[in-house]
Motif scaffolding. Structure first.
Motif, PDB file in Angstrom:
ATOM      1  N   ARG A  14       0.837  -1.216   0.000  1.00  0.00           N
ATOM      2  CA  ARG A  14       0.000   0.000   0.000  1.00  0.00           C
ATOM      3  C   ARG A  14       0.859   1.249   0.000  1.00  0.00           C
ATOM      4  O   ARG A  14       0.595   2.205  -0.725  1.00  0.00           O
ATOM      5  CB  ARG A  14      -0.898   0.041   1.246  1.00  0.00           C
ATOM      6  N   THR A  15       1.895   1.248   0.837  1.00  0.00           N
ATOM      7  CA  THR A  15       2.770   2.421   0.942  1.00  0.00           C
ATOM      8  C   THR A  15       3.476   2.697  -0.373  1.00  0.00           C
ATOM      9  O   THR A  15       3.541   3.839  -0.825  1.00  0.00           O
ATOM     10  CB  THR A  15       3.802   2.209   2.068  1.00  0.00           C
ATOM     11  N   GLU A  16       3.985   1.663  -1.006  1.00  0.00           N
ATOM     12  CA  GLU A  16       4.698   1.845  -2.271  1.00  0.00           C
ATOM     13  C   GLU A  16       3.755   2.244  -3.397  1.00  0.00           C
ATOM     14  O   GLU A  16       4.122   3.039  -4.266  1.00  0.00           O
ATOM     15  CB  GLU A  16       5.483   0.583  -2.634  1.00  0.00           C
ATOM     16  N   LEU A  17       2.528   1.729  -3.385  1.00  0.00           N
ATOM     17  CA  LEU A  17       1.541   2.132  -4.383  1.00  0.00           C
ATOM     18  C   LEU A  17       1.195   3.608  -4.211  1.00  0.00           C
ATOM     19  O   LEU A  17       1.117   4.360  -5.187  1.00  0.00           O
ATOM     20  CB  LEU A  17       0.288   1.269  -4.272  1.00  0.00           C
ATOM     21  N   LEU A  18       1.009   4.036  -2.973  1.00  0.00           N
ATOM     22  CA  LEU A  18       0.736   5.447  -2.683  1.00  0.00           C
ATOM     23  C   LEU A  18       1.886   6.318  -3.172  1.00  0.00           C
ATOM     24  O   LEU A  18       1.675   7.319  -3.863  1.00  0.00           O
ATOM     25  CB  LEU A  18       0.522   5.636  -1.178  1.00  0.00           C
ATOM     26  N   ARG A  19       3.111   5.917  -2.851  1.00  0.00           N
ATOM     27  CA  ARG A  19       4.300   6.673  -3.259  1.00  0.00           C
ATOM     28  C   ARG A  19       4.433   6.728  -4.793  1.00  0.00           C
ATOM     29  O   ARG A  19       4.702   7.767  -5.365  1.00  0.00           O
ATOM     30  CB  ARG A  19       5.542   6.037  -2.644  1.00  0.00           C
ATOM     31  N   ALA A  20       4.190   5.603  -5.459  1.00  0.00           N
ATOM     32  CA  ALA A  20       4.307   5.532  -6.914  1.00  0.00           C
ATOM     33  C   ALA A  20       3.301   6.449  -7.614  1.00  0.00           C
ATOM     34  O   ALA A  20       3.535   6.892  -8.740  1.00  0.00           O
ATOM     35  CB  ALA A  20       4.125   4.092  -7.389  1.00  0.00           C
ATOM     36  N   ASN A  21       2.188   6.736  -6.920  1.00  0.00           N
ATOM     37  CA  ASN A  21       1.165   7.605  -7.491  1.00  0.00           C
ATOM     38  C   ASN A  21       1.251   9.031  -6.966  1.00  0.00           C
ATOM     39  O   ASN A  21       0.292   9.792  -7.067  1.00  0.00           O
ATOM     40  CB  ASN A  21      -0.214   7.009  -7.223  1.00  0.00           C
TER      41      ASN A  21
END
Length: 107
Positions: A14-21
């Protein structure tokens, strides 16, 4: 792999998906908004073993004014091992539910 460790993987996804977006969880916290897990389920199809190379796929399934739903799939060499789901809410410093920020609707 201990079953409880999958939950840590889900959070990392979730954290990496948030960061990637373009999201910034630290900034959200500084602004007084916190993401909390209100529901979680996990289905284990096959075990992961020590030293396996795993791939995590994290997807936003649905965003409503009040919640964010994710799905997680863990693979080893293309074989599906685990499927998980979470429902998240946004709360303020006092724990009161807040609307999901508009920018998160496009994640």
């Amino acid at each position: 792999l201990h079953h409880g460790n999958y939950l840590t993987f889900f959070e990392m996804g979730r954290t990496e998906l948030l960061r990637a977006n373009g999201g910034d969880y630290r900034k959200m916290e500084q602004e007084g908004l916190f993401v909390v897990v209100v529901k979680l389920d996990c289905r284990y199809h096959r075990p992961a073993r020590y030293d396996d190379l795993l791939r995590l796929q994290t997807t936003v399934v649905r965003v409503t004014p009040a919640k964010i739903e994710h799905e997680y799939r863990v693979f080893r060499d293309g074989e599906l091992l685990t499927v998980g789901h979470t429902t998240l809410a946004i709360v303020d410093r006092q724990g009161r539910v807040q609307p999901v920020p508009a920018w998160m609707h496009t994640q």
